[in-house]
Design a protein around this motif. Structure first.
Motif, PDB file in Angstrom:
ATOM      1  N   ARG A  13      31.162  62.193 -26.961  1.00 15.51           N
ATOM      2  CA  ARG A  13      30.953  61.579 -25.641  1.00 15.51           C
ATOM      3  C   ARG A  13      32.116  60.650 -25.302  1.00 15.51           C
ATOM      4  NH1 ARG A  13      27.483  64.852 -26.123  1.00 15.51           N
ATOM      5  NH2 ARG A  13      25.240  64.673 -25.809  1.00 15.51           N
ATOM      6  N   ASP A  14      33.316  61.071 -25.710  1.00 15.12           N
ATOM      7  CA  ASP A  14      34.486  60.216 -25.526  1.00 15.12           C
ATOM      8  C   ASP A  14      35.386  60.816 -24.452  1.00 15.12           C
ATOM      9  OD1 ASP A  14      36.832  58.740 -25.671  1.00 15.12           O
ATOM     10  OD2 ASP A  14      36.638  58.419 -27.834  1.00 15.12           O
ATOM     11  N   LEU A  15      35.245  60.291 -23.252  1.00 15.53           N
ATOM     12  CA  LEU A  15      35.962  60.843 -22.103  1.00 15.53           C
ATOM     13  C   LEU A  15      37.476  60.676 -22.257  1.00 15.53           C
ATOM     14  CD1 LEU A  15      35.666  62.158 -19.333  1.00 15.53           C
ATOM     15  CD2 LEU A  15      35.543  59.887 -18.332  1.00 15.53           C
ATOM     16  N   GLU A  16      37.895  59.492 -22.713  1.00 16.37           N
ATOM     17  CA  GLU A  16      39.328  59.216 -22.849  1.00 16.37           C
ATOM     18  C   GLU A  16      39.982  60.213 -23.794  1.00 16.37           C
ATOM     19  OE1 GLU A  16      41.018  57.243 -20.876  1.00 16.37           O
ATOM     20  OE2 GLU A  16      39.030  57.046 -19.957  1.00 16.37           O
ATOM     21  N   LEU A  17      39.309  60.408 -24.922  1.00 17.17           N
ATOM     22  CA  LEU A  17      39.809  61.347 -25.922  1.00 17.17           C
ATOM     23  C   LEU A  17      39.890  62.754 -25.336  1.00 17.17           C
ATOM     24  CD1 LEU A  17      40.638  60.823 -28.833  1.00 17.17           C
ATOM     25  CD2 LEU A  17      38.414  61.683 -29.561  1.00 17.17           C
ATOM     26  N   GLY A  18      38.852  63.115 -24.612  1.00 13.57           N
ATOM     27  CA  GLY A  18      38.799  64.433 -23.994  1.00 13.57           C
ATOM     28  C   GLY A  18      39.970  64.642 -23.042  1.00 13.57           C
ATOM     29  N   LYS A  19      40.268  63.601 -22.259  1.00 15.41           N
ATOM     30  CA  LYS A  19      41.384  63.698 -21.304  1.00 15.41           C
ATOM     31  C   LYS A  19      42.712  63.854 -22.044  1.00 15.41           C
ATOM     32  CE  LYS A  19      39.555  61.186 -17.295  1.00 15.41           C
ATOM     33  NZ  LYS A  19      39.440  59.829 -16.715  1.00 15.41           N
ATOM     34  N   LYS A  20      42.814  63.143 -23.177  1.00 14.00           N
ATOM     35  CA  LYS A  20      44.045  63.197 -23.974  1.00 14.00           C
ATOM     36  C   LYS A  20      44.267  64.620 -24.503  1.00 14.00           C
ATOM     37  CE  LYS A  20      45.868  60.243 -27.511  1.00 14.00           C
ATOM     38  NZ  LYS A  20      45.459  59.241 -28.515  1.00 14.00           N
ATOM     39  N   VAL A  21      43.209  65.200 -25.047  1.00 12.81           N
ATOM     40  CA  VAL A  21      43.281  66.567 -25.564  1.00 12.81           C
ATOM     41  C   VAL A  21      43.674  67.522 -24.434  1.00 12.81           C
ATOM     42  CG1 VAL A  21      41.913  68.475 -26.514  1.00 12.81           C
ATOM     43  CG2 VAL A  21      41.656  66.169 -27.446  1.00 12.81           C
ATOM     44  N   CYS A  22      43.053  67.269 -23.286  1.00 11.42           N
ATOM     45  CA  CYS A  22      43.313  68.094 -22.107  1.00 11.42           C
ATOM     46  C   CYS A  22      44.783  68.006 -21.692  1.00 11.42           C
ATOM     47  CB  CYS A  22      42.426  67.578 -20.989  1.00 11.42           C
ATOM     48  SG  CYS A  22      42.068  68.798 -19.776  1.00 11.42           S
ATOM     49  N   ALA A  23      45.333  66.780 -21.775  1.00 16.08           N
ATOM     50  CA  ALA A  23      46.731  66.567 -21.404  1.00 16.08           C
ATOM     51  C   ALA A  23      47.656  67.363 -22.318  1.00 16.08           C
ATOM     52  CB  ALA A  23      47.058  65.077 -21.477  1.00 16.08           C
ATOM     53  N   PHE A  24      47.364  67.347 -23.605  1.00 13.40           N
ATOM     54  CA  PHE A  24      48.150  68.142 -24.564  1.00 13.40           C
ATOM     55  C   PHE A  24      48.103  69.609 -24.208  1.00 13.40           C
ATOM     56  CE2 PHE A  24      48.171  64.625 -27.684  1.00 13.40           C
ATOM     57  CZ  PHE A  24      49.510  64.706 -28.022  1.00 13.40           C
ATOM     58  N   MET A  25      46.910  70.031 -23.856  1.00 11.75           N
ATOM     59  CA  MET A  25      46.694  71.434 -23.536  1.00 11.75           C
ATOM     60  C   MET A  25      47.598  71.865 -22.367  1.00 11.75           C
ATOM     61  SD  MET A  25      43.146  73.053 -22.220  1.00 11.75           S
ATOM     62  CE  MET A  25      43.235  72.361 -20.590  1.00 11.75           C
ATOM     63  N   ASN A  26      47.636  71.024 -21.338  1.00 15.29           N
ATOM     64  CA  ASN A  26      48.459  71.356 -20.177  1.00 15.29           C
ATOM     65  C   ASN A  26      49.947  71.291 -20.505  1.00 15.29           C
ATOM     66  OD1 ASN A  26      46.246  71.773 -18.562  1.00 15.29           O
ATOM     67  ND2 ASN A  26      46.096  69.591 -18.023  1.00 15.29           N
ATOM     68  N   GLU A  27      50.300  70.280 -21.299  1.00 17.19           N
ATOM     69  CA  GLU A  27      51.691  70.073 -21.676  1.00 17.19           C
ATOM     70  C   GLU A  27      52.216  71.264 -22.475  1.00 17.19           C
ATOM     71  OE1 GLU A  27      53.764  66.794 -24.350  1.00 17.19           O
ATOM     72  OE2 GLU A  27      52.242  65.978 -22.990  1.00 17.19           O
ATOM     73  N   LEU A  28      51.376  71.739 -23.398  1.00 20.55           N
ATOM     74  CA  LEU A  28      51.800  72.831 -24.271  1.00 20.55           C
ATOM     75  C   LEU A  28      51.624  74.191 -23.600  1.00 20.55           C
ATOM     76  CD1 LEU A  28      50.154  71.463 -27.519  1.00 20.55           C
ATOM     77  CD2 LEU A  28      52.612  71.508 -27.013  1.00 20.55           C
ATOM     78  N   GLY A  29      51.034  74.147 -22.416  1.00 23.11           N
ATOM     79  CA  GLY A  29      50.897  75.387 -21.660  1.00 23.11           C
ATOM     80  C   GLY A  29      49.997  76.424 -22.316  1.00 23.11           C
TER      81      GLY A  29
END
Length: 678
Positions: A87-103
């Motif tokens: 239930r950690d939104l910040e962490l989720g966003k961080k993972v999501c950011a990596f995902m977009n960055e790495l394409g």
DNA sequence: CTAGGGTTAG
């Protein structure tokens, strides 16, 4: 070639251990590997996520990215669902950011995982965005968002999504229907509920128990008991949930008696069943019975949970028993019951109603999150002790923390101002409600204002407000206006109010008693006789005053003039002794509090037998010096008993707390915490 | 993955 084979074997092993929930063994294999690929990492991440070690799963994901390994969609699904579990939104966003960055290439499974994560972390907007942007939605995605809308009480959205999927030609399955029916239950939408039932029937989905249970719940919440019972009777595999849905529906319907009967005869019951019944007892104001049910649970070795304690705390608050309140709090701590926002709020209210503001604020201070309801409970702590200043300070603090005030907050605030005599501040708050906070005043708020003005003796202003209100004043408002007339001995306005009330609500008990009291205290015995006769003709009975006191864990209840107690003689002697000592101190009984046309001596006798006096005397006899006396009364205390309690607190060096039906008084060394404004 | 939870004037 050999290396590839080793890698494949090792990865399979990690995967296998993950499936068997033996992530430690998987880790050992992983650590020994000389060469790892994305599958090795992903399998281990999946393993951690599967055994509720979501934190480890996510840090492993970051480790992997750091090591320069490119995640694949499966890795992403594992990492995102681990964030959802935390239930950690910040962490989720961080993972999501990596995902977009790495394409990483998006696929449907990943989008589902993302949607799930955002909803579990409470970011409904982000979830909706994912949902809207996804062009190839599958059934699972529709079902995911719908089930979370149900969970967040956004039933209207569920039906919007349903519309969309029907238009796109998706066929609802049983999971879709479950959410749809639950949404209809929340909304009370019988029409869509009924057609859903028909759809379920046509498509033979009712064999899934959950669906039938949801249908029963839906019909019950739409007020269609018969339809619910028909489904109930037709069910072959009734589960506890089926029975619980039924009794909860009956309770909501107000048929607690039947619910209780079925509860007793159910083939199987669980904690939810008990909680439902405890809630039912509280709803029906059967507070002792609620506590009894909890005791029975204890006897059967069933431990309460958060929901149980919410009900019990609420019952205890109404009973006003501080000993019980403390016991409940200890029980919660001992059994490691997590105090969430609702339980916290309940406990704050419980302690406040039991006259223990310190413990109330202690619970409030420890709460992890506070919404408007939680702040309201804290403000009410101030209100019951007439601490208007404290209430306003809390309100300002609440605004500072950017909690949006609702209508309840203003009720508590205005009540605090009323009991604390903060007329100007009360007026100001009342007018700022709509202007500054966008909360339009309802009849309760006008009620608070009439009470506030009336208490302060501004009877004309109160009348003006009543005339200018956008709605008709009801019996409660007239009641507090009358109480003000009584306090300020204004018989003329009371007579005016009397006429109005007789037209409005002939059957209300308390009001007629008040009217007759006002006439009585002004010596208008003809009027008293008239009101009393009217009451008798209409079959109106006066609610007897009743006070209770807890001594050595037992609650002793006294009604006015009560002679039934086993220690009646000692109580009489004690009262006599108190009277003598009080007289020496210059106390003169205020017989205007007695509403009968009898001679002064008899009045004095009746006055001396008011229930709170009996309870105080009993407390003095049966508890040792230094132990505070705590009395709970069902009606408002009379002014004579107030004076009496002040003097007793001084002459007997005892702290006395009396909680009446809407606030409490704390007497010490001849003074009262209300500073005689109440 | 269906059932149970906090607060309105006197």
């Amino acid at each position: 070639m050999g290396l590839d084979k080793d890698l494949f074997v090792a990865n399979s092993l990690i995967h296998f251990y993950a499936e068997c929930s033996k992530v430690d063994l998987g880790r050992k294999v992983f650590d020994k590997m000389l060469v790892r690929n994305v599958v090795s990492w992903t399998s281990l991440i999946n393993g951690y996520s599967g055994v509720d070690m979501a934190k480890e799963a996510v840090s492993l994901f970051f480790e992997m990215v750091e090591a320069g390994v490119q995640p694949n969609p499966v890795t992403m699904v594992c990492a995102i669902s681990a964030c959802a579990k935390l239930r950690d939104l910040e962490l989720g966003k961080k993972v999501c950011a990596f995902m977009n960055e790495l394409g990483v290439k998006h696929n449907t499974l990943m989008m589902n995982a993302l949607l799930d994560m955002y909803m579990k972390c409470g970011d409904v907007c982000a979830a909706r965005e994912i949902f809207d942007e996804c062009t190839d939605k599958n059934l699972v995605m529709y079902n995911t968002i719908m089930s979370y809308y149900v969970h967040h009480g956004l039933a209207g959205e569920v039906l919007v999504v349903l519309d969309e999927m029907l238009q796109k030609g998706q066929r609802p399955d049983k999971v879709t229907m479950l959410s749809t029916i639950a949404a209809c239950a929340q909304l009370g939408d019988l029409s869509i509920g009924k057609s859903s039932h028909a759809y379920v029937f046509r498509n033979r989905l009712e064999s899934w128990d959950n669906i039938s249970n949801a249908i029963i719940d839906m019909y019950m919440k739409c007020g269609k008991r018969e339809a619910a019972c028909k489904v109930f009777d037709s069910m072959l595999n009734k589960t506890v949930v089926t029975w619980n849905s039924l009794i909860a529906g009956l309770v909501r319907d107000g048929d607690v008696e039947l619910a209780l009967k079925i509860f007793g005869e159910m083939p199987e019951s669980n904690l939810v069943s008990w909680n439902t019944m405890i809630g039912a007892m509280v709803q029906e104001s059967m507070f002792e019975e609620a506590i009894d049910l909890f005791r029975e649970m204890q006897n059967q070795g069933i431990k309460g949970d958060r929901v149980t304690m919410v009900g019990i705390a609420s019952a205890c608050g109404y009973l006003g028993s501080l000993d019980l309140a403390k016991w409940i709090y200890t029980y919660i701590e001992k059994n490691d019951i997590h105090i969430d926002m609702q339980l916290g709020t309940s406990l704050v209210d419980m302690f406040s109603r039991c006259g223990d503001p310190r413990n109330a604020m202690h619970v409030f201070g420890n709460m992890e999150k506070r919404d408007a309801s939680a702040w309201t409970a804290a403000i009410r702590v101030m209100a019951v002790e007439g601490n208007a200043k404290g209430a306003i300070e809390l309100f300002n603090e609440m605004l500072k923390q950017e909690v949006i005030p609702d209508d309840f907050v203003f009720v508590a605030l205005l009540t605090a101002c009323s009991h604390g005599g903060y007329v100007d501040q009360g007026r100001h708050l009342f007018w700022s409600m709509e202007k500054t906070h966008g909360v339009s005043p309802q009849i309760v708020h006008y009620g608070c204002m009439v009470d506030l003005l009336g208490r302060a003796g501004l009877l004309e202003e109160a009348i003006d407000l009543m005339k200018s209100m956008p709605m008709e004043p009801n019996d409660v408002i007239w009641g507090s206006f009358l109480a003000a007339c009584r306090k300020h001995k204004n018989v003329e306005l009371a007579r005016y109010a009397d006429e109005k009330i007789t037209q409005l609500v002939p059957e209300r008990v308390g009001i007629h008693v008040l009217v007759s009291n006002i006439y009585a205290s002004a010596g208008k015995w003809t009027d008293v006789a008239r009101v009393r006769l009217e009451m008798k003709e209409k079959g109106v009975q006066k609610v007897p005053g009743s006070s209770s006191i807890e001594v050595h864990g037992l609650i002793h209840e006294f009604t006015s003039g009560d002679e039934s107690h086993t220690e009646n003689t000692q109580i009489g002697l004690m009262l006599h002794e108190i009277d003598c000592r009080l007289c020496q101190a210059g106390y003169v009984p205020d017989t205007t509090n007695v509403l009968l046309n009898i001679d002064e001596q008899e009045k004095e006798y009746l006055l001396s037998r008011h229930s709170e006096k009996l309870a105080m005397a009993y407390g003095l006899i049966n508890t040792s010096k230094g132990i505070p006396i705590r009395v709970v009364k069902n009606l408002r205390m009379c002014s004579d008993c107030h004076t009496f309690a002040k003097l007793v607190s001084k002459l007997y060096s005892r702290e006395i707390t009396i909680r009446d039906n809407n606030r409490y008084h704390f007497f010490k060394e001849g003074l009262c915490s209300c500073r005689d404004y109440w």
